[in-house]
Design a protein around this motif. Structure first.
Motif, short mmCIF file in Angstrom:
data_model
loop_
_atom_site.label_atom_id
_atom_site.label_comp_id
_atom_site.label_asym_id
_atom_site.label_seq_id
_atom_site.Cartn_x
_atom_site.Cartn_y
_atom_site.Cartn_z
N PHE A 42 1.88 6.78 -6.78
CA PHE A 42 0.75 7.56 -7.31
C PHE A 42 1.01 9.06 -7.17
CE2 PHE A 42 -3.22 9.84 -6.71
CZ PHE A 42 -3.96 9.45 -7.82
N PHE A 43 1.34 9.50 -5.96
CA PHE A 43 1.50 10.93 -5.73
C PHE A 43 2.81 11.45 -6.32
CE2 PHE A 43 -1.62 9.90 -2.41
CZ PHE A 43 -2.57 10.89 -2.67
N GLN A 54 -9.22 9.83 -7.92
CA GLN A 54 -8.27 9.09 -8.75
C GLN A 54 -7.46 8.12 -7.90
OE1 GLN A 54 -5.90 11.54 -11.44
NE2 GLN A 54 -7.35 13.23 -11.19
N TYR A 55 -7.06 8.56 -6.71
CA TYR A 55 -6.28 7.71 -5.82
C TYR A 55 -7.08 6.48 -5.38
CZ TYR A 55 -4.00 6.25 -1.47
OH TYR A 55 -3.42 5.52 -0.48
N LEU A 98 -8.98 11.26 -15.29
CA LEU A 98 -8.07 12.32 -14.89
C LEU A 98 -8.77 13.65 -14.66
CD1 LEU A 98 -5.14 11.52 -17.37
CD2 LEU A 98 -5.32 10.91 -14.95
N ASP A 99 -10.04 13.71 -15.04
CA ASP A 99 -10.81 14.94 -14.79
C ASP A 99 -11.47 14.93 -13.41
OD1 ASP A 99 -12.45 12.83 -15.45
OD2 ASP A 99 -13.81 14.01 -16.72
N ARG A 100 -11.29 13.86 -12.67
CA ARG A 100 -11.87 13.76 -11.34
C ARG A 100 -10.92 14.34 -10.30
NH1 ARG A 100 -14.72 7.75 -11.05
NH2 ARG A 100 -15.83 7.86 -13.06
N TRP A 131 0.84 -1.21 0.00
CA TRP A 131 0.00 0.00 0.00
C TRP A 131 0.87 1.26 0.00
CZ3 TRP A 131 0.09 3.58 4.04
CH2 TRP A 131 -0.80 4.66 3.90
N ALA A 132 1.93 1.26 0.82
CA ALA A 132 2.80 2.43 0.89
C ALA A 132 3.49 2.67 -0.46
CB ALA A 132 3.85 2.23 1.98
#
Length: 310
Positions: free
Chosen positions: A26-27, A69-70, A62-64, A19-20
Motif C-alpha cells: 500500500f505505502f 485509505q489504508y 483517493l480524496d480521503r 498484514w505486513a
C-alpha cells in the motif's frame, strides 16, 4: 496441546506476514510518483479531464486522508475483496486465480528438479573423494551465483537459436516448460547441493553409519537407508525459503520466456501502477509461501523425531 499451540503460532505468524505485505505494498505504491487517479484512467497519456480525475478520486476514496485509505484497504482485504484491476477492468481474485496455477506448476516442477540435481550432485561429490568434493563444491558455487536472466538468455541461444531443440518462449505443452524450469532450478540446486553435501558428509562420519558398516551393510545401503535421511533434513527446512525464492525468480523467468503467470503479471501491474493487481498477486504469493513454510515445518517434525520431542 503442543500441536494446537504449534498450529496457532504458525497461523498467527501467517496473518502477520499477510498484514505486513499488504501494508508494504500500500505505502510503496503510494510512494511512486504520479497521480493514482490518472493510473486508473489509463495513465498520463489518457489526457483525462479534471472533472474525470476528481470523479475517480471520489469513487475510489483517493480524496480521503492516507490513513483512511489504508484502513479501508485493509477492511476490504480482510473480507477477501481484492478489488478490480485498473487496467483489465476485471475482478482481481479471478485473474490471480487463473494465473496462480501456471506459476504454481512452474515453481513446483523447478523445486523438484532442483532437489534431484542437488541430491545427485551431493551423492556424486561424497563418493568422489577429495577431488570429487572440490569439483562438486565448485559446481555448486557457480550454479548458485548464476543470475536467472543470464542463464535464460544462454539457454535460449544454445537450445533454441543454435540447436533448435526447444522453443524460445514458453509454449503450451511439456516442451515449453523445459527451459523455464531449468532456469529456475539450477541456481536453487546450487544452494541446496551445498547444504546436502555438507550434511551427507557429516552423516557418513557419524557413529550410526559406522555401526551399519560394521553390521555388513553395503555402501549403497549405508547411503540410501541411513545417511540420506539425515542429509535431507537441512534441505527440507530450506524448501520453504526455496519456494519463496522460486516465486520471486518467476518474475524474471516468466518475463524472459513470455510465460503467463503471477510474476509477469506483477511486473506489468507495477509498471502501470495497477494497485489492486499488485496487492492481489503479492498477497496470494505470500499466502502460498506461508502455507508451504508450515508444510515444510510439519514434514521436518515427521522426519526428525528430535523436533517433535523439543
Amino acid at each position: 496441546m503442543k500441536i494446537g499451540r504449534w498450529v496457532l503460532t504458525r497461523a498467527l505468524g501467517g496473518i502477520f506476514v499477510l498484514w505486513a505485505v499488504a501494508t508494504l505494498i500500500f505505502f510503496a505504491m503510494r510512494a511512486i510518483p504520479g497521480d493514482p487517479a490518472e493510473a486508473i484512467l489509463g495513465g498520463p497519456g489518457s489526457q483525462a479531464s479534471d472533472e474525470a480525475i476528481a470523479q475517480v478520486r471520489s469513487e475510489y476514496g483517493l480524496d480521503r486522508p492516507l490513513y483512511e485509505q489504508y484502513l479501508l484497504s485493509l477492511g476490504r482485504l480482510a473480507t477477501g475483496d481484492l478489488g478490480t484491476s485498473y487496467a483489465l477492468k476485471a475482478d482481481v481474485a479471478g485473474l490471480v486465480g487463473e494465473l496462480f496455477l501456471s506459476t504454481l506448476i512452474l515453481t513446483v516442477l523447478s523445486l523438484l528438479v532442483a532437489w534431484a540435481f542437488a541430491l545427485t550432485l551431493a551423492l556424486w561429490a561424497t563418493r568422489g573423494g577429495r577431488i570429487g568434493r572440490m569439483i562438486g563444491s565448485g559446481m555448486e558455487i557457480i550454479a548458485a551465483a548464476v543470475p536467472h536472466f543470464w542463464l535464460a538468455s544462454i539457454f535460449i541461444v544454445i537450445f533454441s537459436t543454435a540447436l533448435g531443440w526447444l522453443p524460445p518462449i514458453s509454449t503450451p505443452g511439456p516442451l515449453g516448460l523445459v527451459l523455464p524450469v531449468l532456469t529456475l532450478a539450477i541456481p536453487l540446486a546450487g544452494f541446496l547441493g551445498q547444504v546436502m553435501r555438507e550434511s551427507l558428509t557429516d552423516a557418513l562420519e557419524s557413529p550410526f553409519v559406522l555401526s551399519a558398516r560394521a553390521r555388513g551393510e553395503s555402501e549403497t545401503g549405508v547411503r540410501w537407508r541411513h545417511a540420506i535421511r539425515h542429509a535431507a533434513l537441512p534441505a527440507i527446512s530450506l524448501s520453504g525459503w526455496a519456494f519463496g525464492s522460486l516465486i520471486s525468480g518467476a518474475v524474471v523467468v516468466e518475463t524472459v520466456f513470455a510465460r503467463p503467470g503471477l510474476g509477469r503479471s506483477l511486473l506489468n501491474a507495477v509498471l502501470i501502477r495497477d494497485v489492486p493487481m499488485v496487492t492481489g498477486v503479492a498477497l496470494i504469493s505470500a499466502l502460498a509461501f506461508v502455507l508451504v513454510t508450515i508444510a515444510t515445518d510439519a514434514i521436518d517434525r515427521v522426519a526428525d523425531p528430535r523436533l517433535r520431542s523439543a
